[in-house]
Motif scaffolding. Structure first.
Motif, PDB file in Angstrom:
ATOM      1  N   SER A 135       0.835  -1.208   0.000  1.00 54.10           N
ATOM      2  CA  SER A 135       0.000   0.000   0.000  1.00 54.10           C
ATOM      3  C   SER A 135       0.865   1.251   0.000  1.00 54.10           C
ATOM      4  CB  SER A 135      -0.928   0.013   1.214  1.00 54.10           C
ATOM      5  OG  SER A 135      -1.818  -1.060   1.165  1.00 54.10           O
ATOM      6  N   LEU A 136       1.927   1.225   0.793  1.00 48.84           N
ATOM      7  CA  LEU A 136       2.842   2.366   0.806  1.00 48.84           C
ATOM      8  C   LEU A 136       3.473   2.578  -0.570  1.00 48.84           C
ATOM      9  CD1 LEU A 136       4.666   1.945   4.224  1.00 48.84           C
ATOM     10  CD2 LEU A 136       3.501   4.012   3.439  1.00 48.84           C
ATOM     11  N   LYS A 137       3.879   1.498  -1.188  1.00 53.30           N
ATOM     12  CA  LYS A 137       4.493   1.605  -2.516  1.00 53.30           C
ATOM     13  C   LYS A 137       3.503   2.152  -3.542  1.00 53.30           C
ATOM     14  CE  LYS A 137       8.064  -1.922  -2.186  1.00 53.30           C
ATOM     15  NZ  LYS A 137       8.564  -3.192  -2.732  1.00 53.30           N
ATOM     16  N   MET A 138       2.246   1.750  -3.416  1.00 55.46           N
ATOM     17  CA  MET A 138       1.234   2.143  -4.395  1.00 55.46           C
ATOM     18  C   MET A 138       0.692   3.548  -4.147  1.00 55.46           C
ATOM     19  SD  MET A 138      -0.819   0.840  -6.853  1.00 55.46           S
ATOM     20  CE  MET A 138      -2.409   1.163  -7.579  1.00 55.46           C
ATOM     21  N   TYR A 139       0.454   3.890  -2.878  1.00 61.11           N
ATOM     22  CA  TYR A 139      -0.306   5.103  -2.586  1.00 61.11           C
ATOM     23  C   TYR A 139       0.465   6.222  -1.894  1.00 61.11           C
ATOM     24  CZ  TYR A 139      -4.352   2.348  -3.883  1.00 61.11           C
ATOM     25  OH  TYR A 139      -5.240   1.587  -4.578  1.00 61.11           O
ATOM     26  N   ASP A 140       1.660   5.964  -1.406  1.00 60.02           N
ATOM     27  CA  ASP A 140       2.388   6.988  -0.673  1.00 60.02           C
ATOM     28  C   ASP A 140       3.698   7.263  -1.401  1.00 60.02           C
ATOM     29  OD1 ASP A 140       3.147   8.797   1.205  1.00 60.02           O
ATOM     30  OD2 ASP A 140       2.896   7.471   2.911  1.00 60.02           O
ATOM     31  N   ASP A 141       3.800   8.441  -1.954  1.00 59.44           N
ATOM     32  CA  ASP A 141       4.937   8.771  -2.806  1.00 59.44           C
ATOM     33  C   ASP A 141       6.095   9.365  -1.997  1.00 59.44           C
ATOM     34  OD1 ASP A 141       6.339   9.027  -5.152  1.00 59.44           O
ATOM     35  OD2 ASP A 141       5.475  10.976  -5.638  1.00 59.44           O
ATOM     36  N   ASN A 142       6.755   8.523  -1.214  1.00 62.02           N
ATOM     37  CA  ASN A 142       7.949   8.976  -0.502  1.00 62.02           C
ATOM     38  C   ASN A 142       8.893   7.804  -0.268  1.00 62.02           C
ATOM     39  OD1 ASN A 142       7.290   7.604   1.930  1.00 62.02           O
ATOM     40  ND2 ASN A 142       5.986   9.303   2.553  1.00 62.02           N
ATOM     41  N   ASN A 143       9.990   8.067   0.372  1.00 59.55           N
ATOM     42  CA  ASN A 143      11.015   7.048   0.581  1.00 59.55           C
ATOM     43  C   ASN A 143      10.838   6.292   1.885  1.00 59.55           C
ATOM     44  OD1 ASN A 143      12.305   7.699  -1.820  1.00 59.55           O
ATOM     45  ND2 ASN A 143      13.413   9.371  -0.844  1.00 59.55           N
TER      46      ASN A 143
END
Length: 158
Positions: free
Chosen positions: A99-107
């Motif tokens: 979900s982080l990879k898909m929806y959250d654009d940060n490192n």
């Protein structure tokens, strides 16, 4: 983070705790009836919540937690198997990473790996690939479906 967002995250984590209570109680009931779903517990329920709080402090918002649960629900529904004390941690944390990879654009994702998984990246990559395959690579969730799911989660009672 604004006060409302912090309160919302605490509520979501509390609701996840309620959901975990239900999963663990169901497993204990099945075990008491001799159905021994998982005699060895690898991850304590409290460890899951502690890791969610760590993620929250790192800036992961409640939408990612809800999305992770939604994806786990999608996986279990499509593949007709149940969550238990043995698989819930890896499934939930893998779903949160996806979900982080898909929806959250940060490192943030790169910093999270070593915190929530006590395994190397190759194993984690295998888990992600398996999870994606089981959900037929359907990471996208319609906005309406997300908010309906979130509403259902927030209505959970002990």
């Amino acid at each position: 983070m604004k006060g409302g967002a912090a309160v919302s995250q605490i509520i979501v984590i509390n609701k996840i705790q309620i959901l975990l209570n239900k999963i663990y109680a169901y497993n204990k009931l099945a075990e008491s009836k001799g159905q021994g779903i998982c005699p060895n517990i690898f991850i304590r329920q409290q460890d899951i919540i502690e890791n969610l709080v760590i993620l929250q402090r790192m800036g992961v918002n409640d939408e990612i937690f809800v999305m992770g649960l939604f994806l786990v629900d999608r996986l279990t529904t499509k593949n007709k198997f149940y969550l238990n004390r043995r698989n819930v941690y890896n499934l939930l944390m893998t779903a949160i990473i996806l979900s982080l990879k898909m929806y959250d654009d940060n490192n943030l994702v790169q910093n999270i790996y070593p915190i929530i998984f006590e395994t190397n990246r190759q194993v984690l990559n295998k888990m992600e690939k398996k999870f994606l395959k089981l959900i037929q690579y359907q990471l996208y969730v319609k906005t309406e479906d997300f908010f309906n799911y979130r509403t259902r989660l927030l209505k959970l009672k002990e």
